[in-house]
Motif scaffolding. Structure first.
Motif, PDB file in Angstrom:
ATOM      1  N   TRP A  38      28.423 -42.821 -63.210  1.00 37.36           N
ATOM      2  CA  TRP A  38      29.133 -44.073 -63.328  1.00 37.36           C
ATOM      3  C   TRP A  38      29.508 -44.694 -61.924  1.00 37.36           C
ATOM      4  CZ3 TRP A  38      34.180 -45.116 -61.385  1.00 37.36           C
ATOM      5  CH2 TRP A  38      34.764 -46.187 -61.794  1.00 37.36           C
ATOM      6  N   LEU A  39      30.029 -43.668 -60.977  1.00 37.97           N
ATOM      7  CA  LEU A  39      30.249 -43.867 -59.592  1.00 37.97           C
ATOM      8  C   LEU A  39      29.021 -44.290 -58.877  1.00 37.97           C
ATOM      9  CD1 LEU A  39      32.375 -44.250 -57.447  1.00 37.97           C
ATOM     10  CD2 LEU A  39      32.218 -41.846 -56.768  1.00 37.97           C
ATOM     11  N   GLY A  40      27.709 -43.930 -58.960  1.00 39.26           N
ATOM     12  CA  GLY A  40      26.641 -44.183 -58.352  1.00 39.26           C
ATOM     13  C   GLY A  40      26.542 -43.089 -57.267  1.00 39.26           C
ATOM     14  N   SER A  41      27.234 -41.776 -57.477  1.00 33.67           N
ATOM     15  CA  SER A  41      27.518 -41.088 -56.331  1.00 33.67           C
ATOM     16  C   SER A  41      25.959 -40.036 -56.399  1.00 33.67           C
ATOM     17  CB  SER A  41      28.433 -39.988 -56.521  1.00 33.67           C
ATOM     18  OG  SER A  41      28.146 -38.830 -55.728  1.00 33.67           O
ATOM     19  N   ILE A  42      25.149 -40.245 -55.553  1.00 29.08           N
ATOM     20  CA  ILE A  42      23.907 -39.590 -55.441  1.00 29.08           C
ATOM     21  C   ILE A  42      24.041 -37.987 -55.373  1.00 29.08           C
ATOM     22  CG2 ILE A  42      21.660 -38.929 -54.516  1.00 29.08           C
ATOM     23  CD1 ILE A  42      21.733 -41.978 -53.543  1.00 29.08           C
ATOM     24  N   GLY A  43      24.825 -37.453 -54.245  1.00 26.07           N
ATOM     25  CA  GLY A  43      24.976 -36.141 -54.373  1.00 26.07           C
ATOM     26  C   GLY A  43      25.675 -35.431 -55.307  1.00 26.07           C
ATOM     27  N   GLY A  44      26.837 -36.356 -55.629  1.00 28.29           N
ATOM     28  CA  GLY A  44      27.728 -35.744 -56.784  1.00 28.29           C
ATOM     29  C   GLY A  44      27.086 -35.582 -58.287  1.00 28.29           C
ATOM     30  N   SER A  45      26.142 -36.863 -58.398  1.00 20.64           N
ATOM     31  CA  SER A  45      25.446 -36.580 -59.549  1.00 20.64           C
ATOM     32  C   SER A  45      24.338 -35.361 -59.773  1.00 20.64           C
ATOM     33  CB  SER A  45      24.727 -37.926 -59.926  1.00 20.64           C
ATOM     34  OG  SER A  45      25.660 -38.884 -60.039  1.00 20.64           O
ATOM     35  N   LEU A  46      23.821 -35.387 -58.683  1.00 17.24           N
ATOM     36  CA  LEU A  46      22.900 -34.197 -58.390  1.00 17.24           C
ATOM     37  C   LEU A  46      23.603 -32.977 -58.635  1.00 17.24           C
ATOM     38  CD1 LEU A  46      20.374 -35.165 -55.397  1.00 17.24           C
ATOM     39  CD2 LEU A  46      19.921 -34.952 -57.985  1.00 17.24           C
ATOM     40  N   ILE A  47      24.798 -32.548 -57.778  1.00 15.30           N
ATOM     41  CA  ILE A  47      25.302 -31.318 -57.782  1.00 15.30           C
ATOM     42  C   ILE A  47      26.103 -31.203 -59.178  1.00 15.30           C
ATOM     43  CG2 ILE A  47      27.562 -32.063 -57.215  1.00 15.30           C
ATOM     44  CD1 ILE A  47      25.818 -28.919 -56.085  1.00 15.30           C
ATOM     45  N   GLU A  48      26.373 -32.152 -59.977  1.00 11.31           N
ATOM     46  CA  GLU A  48      27.032 -31.848 -61.263  1.00 11.31           C
ATOM     47  C   GLU A  48      26.182 -31.484 -62.197  1.00 11.31           C
ATOM     48  OE1 GLU A  48      30.203 -31.021 -61.561  1.00 11.31           O
ATOM     49  OE2 GLU A  48      31.131 -31.556 -59.489  1.00 11.31           O
ATOM     50  N   GLY A  49      25.079 -32.492 -62.179  1.00 10.77           N
ATOM     51  CA  GLY A  49      23.998 -32.179 -63.191  1.00 10.77           C
ATOM     52  C   GLY A  49      23.267 -30.839 -63.004  1.00 10.77           C
ATOM     53  N   SER A  50      23.236 -30.515 -61.926  1.00 13.52           N
ATOM     54  CA  SER A  50      22.597 -29.257 -61.231  1.00 13.52           C
ATOM     55  C   SER A  50      23.799 -28.018 -62.059  1.00 13.52           C
ATOM     56  CB  SER A  50      22.513 -28.871 -59.903  1.00 13.52           C
ATOM     57  OG  SER A  50      21.435 -29.680 -59.422  1.00 13.52           O
ATOM     58  N   PHE A  51      24.774 -28.159 -61.598  1.00 16.25           N
ATOM     59  CA  PHE A  51      25.972 -27.195 -62.316  1.00 16.25           C
ATOM     60  C   PHE A  51      25.822 -27.268 -63.570  1.00 16.25           C
ATOM     61  CE2 PHE A  51      29.393 -27.454 -58.625  1.00 16.25           C
ATOM     62  CZ  PHE A  51      28.671 -26.996 -57.814  1.00 16.25           C
ATOM     63  N   LEU A  52      25.734 -28.292 -64.421  1.00 15.98           N
ATOM     64  CA  LEU A  52      25.708 -28.280 -65.846  1.00 15.98           C
ATOM     65  C   LEU A  52      24.420 -27.589 -66.307  1.00 15.98           C
ATOM     66  CD1 LEU A  52      27.289 -30.010 -67.733  1.00 15.98           C
ATOM     67  CD2 LEU A  52      25.609 -31.615 -67.933  1.00 15.98           C
ATOM     68  N   LEU A  53      23.464 -27.659 -65.806  1.00 16.29           N
ATOM     69  CA  LEU A  53      22.063 -26.922 -66.084  1.00 16.29           C
ATOM     70  C   LEU A  53      22.102 -25.536 -65.805  1.00 16.29           C
ATOM     71  CD1 LEU A  53      19.272 -29.508 -65.269  1.00 16.29           C
ATOM     72  CD2 LEU A  53      20.130 -28.938 -67.506  1.00 16.29           C
ATOM     73  N   MET A  54      22.731 -25.114 -64.199  1.00 17.88           N
ATOM     74  CA  MET A  54      22.621 -23.922 -63.989  1.00 17.88           C
ATOM     75  C   MET A  54      23.513 -23.210 -64.698  1.00 17.88           C
ATOM     76  SD  MET A  54      21.866 -24.036 -59.895  1.00 17.88           S
ATOM     77  CE  MET A  54      23.407 -24.009 -59.239  1.00 17.88           C
ATOM     78  N   ASN A  55      24.626 -23.546 -64.757  1.00 16.17           N
ATOM     79  CA  ASN A  55      25.938 -22.627 -65.462  1.00 16.17           C
ATOM     80  C   ASN A  55      25.623 -22.556 -67.079  1.00 16.17           C
ATOM     81  OD1 ASN A  55      28.288 -21.382 -65.839  1.00 16.17           O
ATOM     82  ND2 ASN A  55      29.460 -23.529 -66.135  1.00 16.17           N
ATOM     83  N   GLY A  56      24.807 -23.777 -67.685  1.00 17.61           N
ATOM     84  CA  GLY A  56      24.492 -23.538 -68.917  1.00 17.61           C
ATOM     85  C   GLY A  56      23.467 -22.300 -69.223  1.00 17.61           C
ATOM     86  N   PHE A  57      22.545 -22.272 -68.299  1.00 21.25           N
ATOM     87  CA  PHE A  57      21.299 -21.379 -68.299  1.00 21.25           C
ATOM     88  C   PHE A  57      22.080 -19.766 -68.022  1.00 21.25           C
ATOM     89  CE2 PHE A  57      18.153 -24.751 -67.264  1.00 21.25           C
ATOM     90  CZ  PHE A  57      17.788 -24.584 -68.645  1.00 21.25           C
ATOM     91  N   ASN A  58      23.081 -19.757 -67.279  1.00 24.15           N
ATOM     92  CA  ASN A  58      23.463 -18.486 -66.963  1.00 24.15           C
ATOM     93  C   ASN A  58      24.304 -18.005 -67.883  1.00 24.15           C
ATOM     94  OD1 ASN A  58      22.475 -17.757 -64.037  1.00 24.15           O
ATOM     95  ND2 ASN A  58      23.504 -19.381 -63.121  1.00 24.15           N
ATOM     96  N   ILE A  59      25.039 -18.844 -68.715  1.00 27.50           N
ATOM     97  CA  ILE A  59      25.899 -18.852 -69.728  1.00 27.50           C
ATOM     98  C   ILE A  59      25.118 -17.988 -70.752  1.00 27.50           C
ATOM     99  CG2 ILE A  59      27.408 -19.554 -71.791  1.00 27.50           C
ATOM    100  CD1 ILE A  59      28.484 -21.891 -69.753  1.00 27.50           C
ATOM    101  N   ILE A  60      24.146 -18.494 -71.037  1.00 27.77           N
ATOM    102  CA  ILE A  60      23.082 -18.000 -72.004  1.00 27.77           C
ATOM    103  C   ILE A  60      22.661 -16.539 -71.745  1.00 27.77           C
ATOM    104  CG2 ILE A  60      20.833 -18.233 -73.143  1.00 27.77           C
ATOM    105  CD1 ILE A  60      21.209 -21.498 -73.062  1.00 27.77           C
ATOM    106  N   ARG A  61      22.446 -16.592 -70.258  1.00 28.12           N
ATOM    107  CA  ARG A  61      21.793 -15.400 -69.970  1.00 28.12           C
ATOM    108  C   ARG A  61      22.890 -14.095 -69.683  1.00 28.12           C
ATOM    109  NH1 ARG A  61      21.217 -13.113 -64.199  1.00 28.12           N
ATOM    110  NH2 ARG A  61      22.437 -15.002 -63.594  1.00 28.12           N
ATOM    111  N   PHE A  62      24.166 -14.675 -69.314  1.00 22.68           N
ATOM    112  CA  PHE A  62      25.066 -13.559 -69.338  1.00 22.68           C
ATOM    113  C   PHE A  62      25.426 -13.147 -70.983  1.00 22.68           C
ATOM    114  CE2 PHE A  62      26.818 -15.653 -64.945  1.00 22.68           C
ATOM    115  CZ  PHE A  62      25.846 -14.753 -64.285  1.00 22.68           C
ATOM    116  N   ARG A  63      25.314 -14.166 -71.635  1.00 24.27           N
ATOM    117  CA  ARG A  63      25.758 -13.822 -73.124  1.00 24.27           C
ATOM    118  C   ARG A  63      24.485 -12.842 -73.595  1.00 24.27           C
ATOM    119  NH1 ARG A  63      28.730 -11.928 -76.630  1.00 24.27           N
ATOM    120  NH2 ARG A  63      28.322 -12.540 -78.515  1.00 24.27           N
ATOM    121  N   ARG A  64      23.533 -13.011 -73.320  1.00 24.65           N
ATOM    122  CA  ARG A  64      22.203 -12.269 -73.850  1.00 24.65           C
ATOM    123  C   ARG A  64      22.593 -10.919 -73.294  1.00 24.65           C
ATOM    124  NH1 ARG A  64      17.296 -16.228 -73.052  1.00 24.65           N
ATOM    125  NH2 ARG A  64      17.465 -17.353 -75.140  1.00 24.65           N
ATOM    126  N   LEU A  65      22.962 -10.695 -71.946  1.00 17.97           N
ATOM    127  CA  LEU A  65      23.336  -9.264 -71.405  1.00 17.97           C
ATOM    128  C   LEU A  65      24.519  -8.628 -72.087  1.00 17.97           C
ATOM    129  CD1 LEU A  65      22.824 -10.042 -67.588  1.00 17.97           C
ATOM    130  CD2 LEU A  65      21.595  -8.580 -68.905  1.00 17.97           C
TER     131      LEU A  65
END
Length: 179
Positions: free
Chosen positions: A135-162
């Motif tokens: 909404w703000l138009g923050s390029i870095g903020g959108s990239l990082i939080e979008g990346s956090f969303l994906l990376m943390n989501g994948f790691n949650i799945i990976r850690f749960r499988r472990l």
């Protein structure tokens, strides 16, 4: 370089600093890396004119550092109370409630949870932040939080499988003595 692009560059710097934080299995390193990221992204938000988000991010940086030393309920409640007070004092638009909500949820998680639960609550907090940053138009903020969303989501799945295989992904690994 215009001021706008300078502010965006600070956001991209935050992106570069924060990109690997959710790979940390060690909660202390995880919190320290999130603190550095939060400090830089807070500066970015202030430069972008988003004072409510900037305040929430800077409070988050302090909270992360303090949560490394204590899990005190008193400190948790102090940050949970301070976040809306400081954030709402700069509030201008309803979307600015999302960083306040996200910071409050992650405060609870950092003081009261561990391991996979912490990462799940942080994932929900991240969803609030990514919506705000787009909404703000923050390029870095959108990239990082979008990346956090994906990376943390994948790691949650990976850690749960472990965990389902009987492996504790958050156990502190001990090195064998040399010699």
């Amino acid at each position: 370089m215009t001021f706008y692009w300078f502010a965006q560059a600070v956001g991209v710097l935050a992106f570069l600093v924060g990109i690997t934080s959710f790979f940390n299995r060690n909660d202390q390193r995880f919190k320290l890396q999130l603190s550095v990221y939060s400090l830089i992204i807070g500066i970015h938000f202030f430069l972008m004119g988003a004072s409510a988000a900037g305040s929430s991010a800077l409070l988050g940086a302090c909270r992360n550092l303090i949560s490394m030393r204590t899990r005190s309920l008193w400190m948790m409640w102090l940050f949970i109370i301070l976040t809306p007070i400081v954030g709402l004092s700069h509030f201008k638009h309803w979307v600015e409630l999302l960083p306040i909500l996200g910071t409050t949820a992650s405060t609870w998680a950092l003081f009261r949870t561990r391991g996979l639960t912490t990462r799940c609550v942080m994932w929900c907090s991240t969803a609030c932040w990514v919506t705000h940053n787009i909404w703000l138009g923050s390029i870095g903020g959108s990239l990082i939080e979008g990346s956090f969303l994906l990376m943390n989501g994948f790691n949650i799945i990976r850690f749960r499988r472990l965990q389902l295989r009987g492996i504790d992904p958050f156990a502190v690994e001990k090195k064998a003595p040399v010699g």
